[in-house]
Design a protein around this motif. Structure first.
Motif, short mmCIF file in Angstrom:
data_model
loop_
_atom_site.label_atom_id
_atom_site.label_comp_id
_atom_site.label_asym_id
_atom_site.label_seq_id
_atom_site.Cartn_x
_atom_site.Cartn_y
_atom_site.Cartn_z
N TYR A 1 -4.35 5.15 2.87
CA TYR A 1 -3.45 4.15 2.30
C TYR A 1 -4.26 3.33 1.31
O TYR A 1 -5.34 2.86 1.62
CB TYR A 1 -2.85 3.26 3.39
CG TYR A 1 -1.86 4.00 4.24
CD1 TYR A 1 -0.60 4.31 3.75
CD2 TYR A 1 -2.17 4.40 5.52
CE1 TYR A 1 0.32 5.01 4.52
CE2 TYR A 1 -1.26 5.10 6.31
CZ TYR A 1 -0.02 5.40 5.79
OH TYR A 1 0.88 6.08 6.55
N ASP A 2 -3.72 3.16 0.10
CA ASP A 2 -4.45 2.51 -0.98
C ASP A 2 -3.48 1.73 -1.86
O ASP A 2 -2.28 1.94 -1.81
CB ASP A 2 -5.19 3.57 -1.79
CG ASP A 2 -6.43 3.04 -2.47
OD1 ASP A 2 -6.70 1.83 -2.39
OD2 ASP A 2 -7.16 3.86 -3.07
N TYR B 1 0.84 -1.19 0.00
CA TYR B 1 0.00 0.00 0.00
C TYR B 1 0.87 1.24 0.00
O TYR B 1 2.01 1.22 0.45
CB TYR B 1 -0.89 0.03 1.25
CG TYR B 1 -2.09 -0.89 1.19
CD1 TYR B 1 -3.35 -0.37 0.97
CD2 TYR B 1 -1.95 -2.25 1.35
CE1 TYR B 1 -4.46 -1.20 0.92
CE2 TYR B 1 -3.03 -3.10 1.29
CZ TYR B 1 -4.29 -2.56 1.08
OH TYR B 1 -5.37 -3.40 1.01
N ALA C 1 -2.16 0.88 -5.59
CA ALA C 1 -2.12 1.31 -6.99
C ALA C 1 -1.98 0.07 -7.85
O ALA C 1 -1.44 -0.94 -7.39
CB ALA C 1 -0.94 2.25 -7.21
N THR D 1 -2.69 11.78 -6.32
CA THR D 1 -1.33 11.29 -6.47
C THR D 1 -1.16 10.12 -5.52
O THR D 1 -1.87 10.01 -4.52
CB THR D 1 -0.30 12.40 -6.19
OG1 THR D 1 1.01 11.91 -6.45
CG2 THR D 1 -0.39 12.89 -4.77
N HIS D 2 -0.22 9.26 -5.86
CA HIS D 2 0.01 8.06 -5.04
C HIS D 2 1.51 7.89 -4.86
O HIS D 2 2.29 8.05 -5.80
CB HIS D 2 -0.57 6.83 -5.75
CG HIS D 2 -0.34 5.55 -5.01
ND1 HIS D 2 -1.16 5.14 -3.99
CD2 HIS D 2 0.62 4.61 -5.14
CE1 HIS D 2 -0.71 3.98 -3.53
NE2 HIS D 2 0.36 3.65 -4.21
N ARG D 3 1.91 7.57 -3.65
CA ARG D 3 3.34 7.38 -3.35
C ARG D 3 3.50 6.16 -2.47
O ARG D 3 2.93 6.10 -1.38
CB ARG D 3 3.89 8.61 -2.64
CG ARG D 3 5.25 8.45 -2.03
CD ARG D 3 6.35 8.70 -3.05
NE ARG D 3 7.62 8.89 -2.37
CZ ARG D 3 8.57 7.95 -2.35
NH1 ARG D 3 8.40 6.83 -2.97
NH2 ARG D 3 9.70 8.17 -1.72
N ARG D 4 4.26 5.19 -2.97
CA ARG D 4 4.59 4.04 -2.12
C ARG D 4 5.60 4.49 -1.10
O ARG D 4 6.61 5.10 -1.44
CB ARG D 4 5.16 2.90 -2.95
CG ARG D 4 4.05 2.17 -3.68
CD ARG D 4 4.48 0.85 -4.19
NE ARG D 4 4.90 -0.03 -3.10
CZ ARG D 4 5.45 -1.20 -3.30
NH1 ARG D 4 5.67 -1.63 -4.51
NH2 ARG D 4 5.81 -1.95 -2.27
N HIS E 1 -6.65 1.45 -7.00
CA HIS E 1 -7.14 2.42 -6.01
C HIS E 1 -8.56 2.09 -5.52
O HIS E 1 -9.48 2.90 -5.65
CB HIS E 1 -7.09 3.84 -6.58
CG HIS E 1 -5.73 4.27 -6.96
ND1 HIS E 1 -4.77 4.62 -6.04
CD2 HIS E 1 -5.13 4.37 -8.17
CE1 HIS E 1 -3.66 4.94 -6.66
NE2 HIS E 1 -3.84 4.79 -7.95
N GLN F 1 -6.97 11.72 2.27
CA GLN F 1 -5.77 10.88 2.28
C GLN F 1 -6.09 9.53 2.89
O GLN F 1 -6.80 9.44 3.90
CB GLN F 1 -4.64 11.51 3.09
CG GLN F 1 -3.84 12.53 2.37
CD GLN F 1 -2.62 12.93 3.17
OE1 GLN F 1 -2.64 12.97 4.39
NE2 GLN F 1 -1.55 13.24 2.46
N THR G 1 -2.25 7.65 -0.76
CA THR G 1 -2.96 8.30 -1.85
C THR G 1 -3.56 9.59 -1.31
O THR G 1 -4.24 9.58 -0.29
CB THR G 1 -4.08 7.39 -2.41
OG1 THR G 1 -3.48 6.20 -2.91
CG2 THR G 1 -4.84 8.08 -3.51
#
Length: 89
Positions: A39-40, A13, A42, A69-72, A45, A37, A16
């Motif tokens: 946790y998701d 996760y 990608a 936007t998404h950031r691991r 989503h 915001q 996001t």
């Protein structure tokens, strides 16, 4: 960060962040924004799209647009094995 968040990060996760632009119910020509915001996962989503469906079903302000936007937070390249440590003065 609690154990639940750490477990999610290790399962792939990432964080996001979405910004929702919506019309005010009483003033349809006015746009307002809301930041979400969670946790998701990608690229599907599921939590983000579930929240969008909730918004469309339950909230009076119709959506104009959504950007996200998404950031691991944990990636394989961020971990390294440290063999030794040198301390200077």
């Amino acid at each position: 960060m609690d154990h639940r968040e750490t477990e999610l990060l290790l399962k792939g996760y990432g964080l996001t962040t979405a910004e929702f632009f919506y019309h005010m119910p009483d003033y349809t020509h006015v746009l307002n924004s809301f930041v979400w915001q969670e946790y998701d996962l990608a690229p599907d989503h599921p939590r983000l799209f579930s929240f969008i469906e909730f918004w469309q079903d339950e909230i009076e302000g119709p959506l104009h647009s959504v950007r996200f936007t998404h950031r691991r937070m944990v990636a394989p390249g961020e971990w390294r094995n440290v063999v030794g440590e040198f301390t200077l003065h």
